[in-house]
Design a protein around this motif. Structure first.
Motif, PDB file in Angstrom:
ATOM      1  N   UNK A  20     -46.396 -15.834 -52.182  1.00  0.00           N
ATOM      2  CA  UNK A  20     -47.237 -14.721 -52.599  1.00  0.00           C
ATOM      3  C   UNK A  20     -47.865 -14.973 -53.959  1.00  0.00           C
ATOM      4  N   UNK A  21     -47.069 -15.519 -54.882  1.00  0.00           N
ATOM      5  CA  UNK A  21     -47.595 -15.841 -56.211  1.00  0.00           C
ATOM      6  C   UNK A  21     -48.668 -16.919 -56.120  1.00  0.00           C
ATOM      7  N   UNK A  22     -48.403 -17.934 -55.298  1.00  0.00           N
ATOM      8  CA  UNK A  22     -49.347 -19.035 -55.170  1.00  0.00           C
ATOM      9  C   UNK A  22     -50.662 -18.564 -54.549  1.00  0.00           C
ATOM     10  N   UNK A  23     -50.575 -17.543 -53.689  1.00  0.00           N
ATOM     11  CA  UNK A  23     -51.785 -17.040 -53.033  1.00  0.00           C
ATOM     12  C   UNK A  23     -52.567 -16.072 -53.903  1.00  0.00           C
ATOM     13  N   UNK A 189     -52.322  -6.108 -50.129  1.00  0.00           N
ATOM     14  CA  UNK A 189     -51.294  -6.621 -49.214  1.00  0.00           C
ATOM     15  C   UNK A 189     -50.732  -7.983 -49.614  1.00  0.00           C
ATOM     16  N   UNK A 190     -51.582  -8.898 -50.135  1.00  0.00           N
ATOM     17  CA  UNK A 190     -51.089 -10.209 -50.562  1.00  0.00           C
ATOM     18  C   UNK A 190     -50.243 -10.082 -51.820  1.00  0.00           C
ATOM     19  N   UNK A 191     -50.723  -9.326 -52.807  1.00  0.00           N
ATOM     20  CA  UNK A 191     -49.946  -9.100 -54.022  1.00  0.00           C
ATOM     21  C   UNK A 191     -48.635  -8.395 -53.691  1.00  0.00           C
ATOM     22  N   UNK A 192     -48.703  -7.503 -52.721  1.00  0.00           N
ATOM     23  CA  UNK A 192     -47.560  -6.698 -52.315  1.00  0.00           C
ATOM     24  C   UNK A 192     -46.376  -7.569 -51.900  1.00  0.00           C
ATOM     25  N   UNK A 193     -46.652  -8.624 -51.125  1.00  0.00           N
ATOM     26  CA  UNK A 193     -45.563  -9.497 -50.662  1.00  0.00           C
ATOM     27  C   UNK A 193     -44.950 -10.293 -51.810  1.00  0.00           C
ATOM     28  N   UNK A 194     -45.608 -10.313 -52.958  1.00  0.00           N
ATOM     29  CA  UNK A 194     -45.115 -11.090 -54.089  1.00  0.00           C
ATOM     30  C   UNK A 194     -43.915 -10.452 -54.785  1.00  0.00           C
TER      31      UNK A 194
END
Length: 401
Positions: A20-23, A189-194
């Motif tokens: 998640x961080x990498x994305x 949603x992407x930040x959320x998974x982080x």
């Protein structure tokens, strides 16, 4: 501070700081640093809160080693168990597939060529899964020991990346406004998974013998580390890379290798690119370990529920074969799997703990520990979870993907 508390905090942080961080830069390139910072702090507060809700509900568990699905059955019936089990397994499988895909892709970049590029990547995926999966099969002590070693390496690599990038940061890049305000919503949603450490809460509860004070300390430290790391990471990427150049490069190659290539080209430093690759691999490994452990524990909890004899070979196959096949058969598994994971995690990481806490407070009005905010905070968290679930179905602009 006892070693188990530190180990638990590092497992939370290690599980959190990963793909998640990498994305993040892949989705926040057009947002600007200010909006990114606000989003990070808001999501950290929300998910640290729901992680504490799980701990509050665990006070009422019949024994220390029950899984979250068992808690769901306790308060929401068999339907609650089914929803918790299915959402958790699909969530974890999606995350594990993303980590296997990303880790294998990065590993293939340093392997000698074996056939074409696709074959080399598939071999990298297999090597990545087999070696790291063996530590998960050993159990939480094996994961704890390896995580401590890898976390030190990850901090060193991350520090090196920051040292190389932060001096190149420019104020005009950091003060850039979003290219489109709707990009902030589509990035959630992407930040959320982080911040998705909730998948190992059952393991942490068992490991710390359901000691509320110890678990709270582990959550506070374990979530503070990723928040600080994410802010520094975004400060570096947004400060060094101008929006226009960054977005253009990422659109041509929206992968981790594309991110590494973008930073190398725009900074003129091949050393920086390789340090980012090392950090990326270590971040994926620690997240892989935490998520794979979560699947292992979830399947084992289901085994106990149906009174099956313990069979570690079967548990291993059920844990690793589905996400491995997904990663091997789908080249774009990394970003695609993270998209599915964000949707499912909104239920498992927000909706479910809110519902469980609500029912637990009704059944046990005098619990020794209750998370601050009362029922108002529960309602607000529930609304936030519903909004996050809806976002992927909206027609919103994206920088990549």
């Amino acid at each position: 501070m006892k070693n188990k508390i530190l180990g638990s905090a590092l497992m939370i942080a290690g599980t959190t700081i990963g793909a998640g961080m990498l994305a993040m830069p892949l989705t926040s390139a057009g947002m600007g640093f200010g909006a990114t910072l606000a989003l990070l702090i808001g999501l950290w507060a929300l998910l640290a809160y729901t992680g504490l809700l799980f701990m509050e509900v665990y006070q009422t568990a019949p024994r220390q080693d029950v899984g979250v699905a068992s808690l769901a059955e306790q308060y929401l019936g068999i339907g609650g168990r089914l929803s918790a089990t299915i959402s958790l397994l699909v969530l974890l499988y999606a995350l594990l597939a993303a980590y296997i895909s990303g880790g294998g892709s990065l590993l293939s970049g340093i392997l000698p060529k074996m056939g074409d590029a696709k074959t080399t990547e598939q071999i990298g995926i297999l090597i990545f899964t087999i070696i790291l999966g063996s530590f998960v099969v050993m159990g939480i002590k094996g994961v704890d020991g390896l995580t401590r070693v890898l976390f030190i390496g990850k901090i060193i690599a991350f520090a090196a990346v920051l040292i190389l990038m932060l001096p190149k940061a420019k104020l005009e890049n950091l003060t850039a406004v979003p290219l489109d305000n709707l990009l902030i919503i589509s990035a959630i949603p992407i930040f959320f998974t982080s911040f998705g450490f909730h998948v190992i809460m059952a393991s942490i509860n068992t490991y710390l013998n359901a000691d509320i004070r110890k678990i709270r300390i582990a959550i506070y430290i374990g979530t503070a580390i990723p928040l600080i790391a994410y802010v520094l990471w975004q400060l570096a990427t947004h400060g060094v890379l101008s929006q226009g150049e960054f977005v253009q490069i990422l659109k041509s190659d929206p992968t981790l290798n594309g991110l590494i290539k973008a930073t190398s080209i725009l900074t003129g430093s091949s050393v920086l690119g390789e340090m980012m690759r090392l950090f990326s691999i270590l971040a994926l490994i620690t997240s892989f370990l935490g998520v794979a452990l979560g699947i292992f524990e979830c399947v084992d909890d289901l085994r106990k529920r149906v009174n099956m004899k313990e069979n570690r070979v079967l548990l291993t196959l059920v844990t690793f074969v589905p996400p491995l096949l997904f990663a091997l058969c789908w080249q774009e598994a990394f970003i695609a799997a993270l998209g599915y994971a964000g949707l499912l995690f909104a239920y498992y990481g927000i909706i479910l703990p809110v519902l469980l806490a609500w029912r637990a407070r009704v059944a046990h009005p005098n619990l020794p520990y209750r998370v601050i905010g009362g029922n108002v905070a529960l309602i607000l968290a529930f609304i936030a979870g519903v909004i996050i679930i809806i976002i992927p179905f909206l027609d919103l602009p994206k920088v990549v993907g």
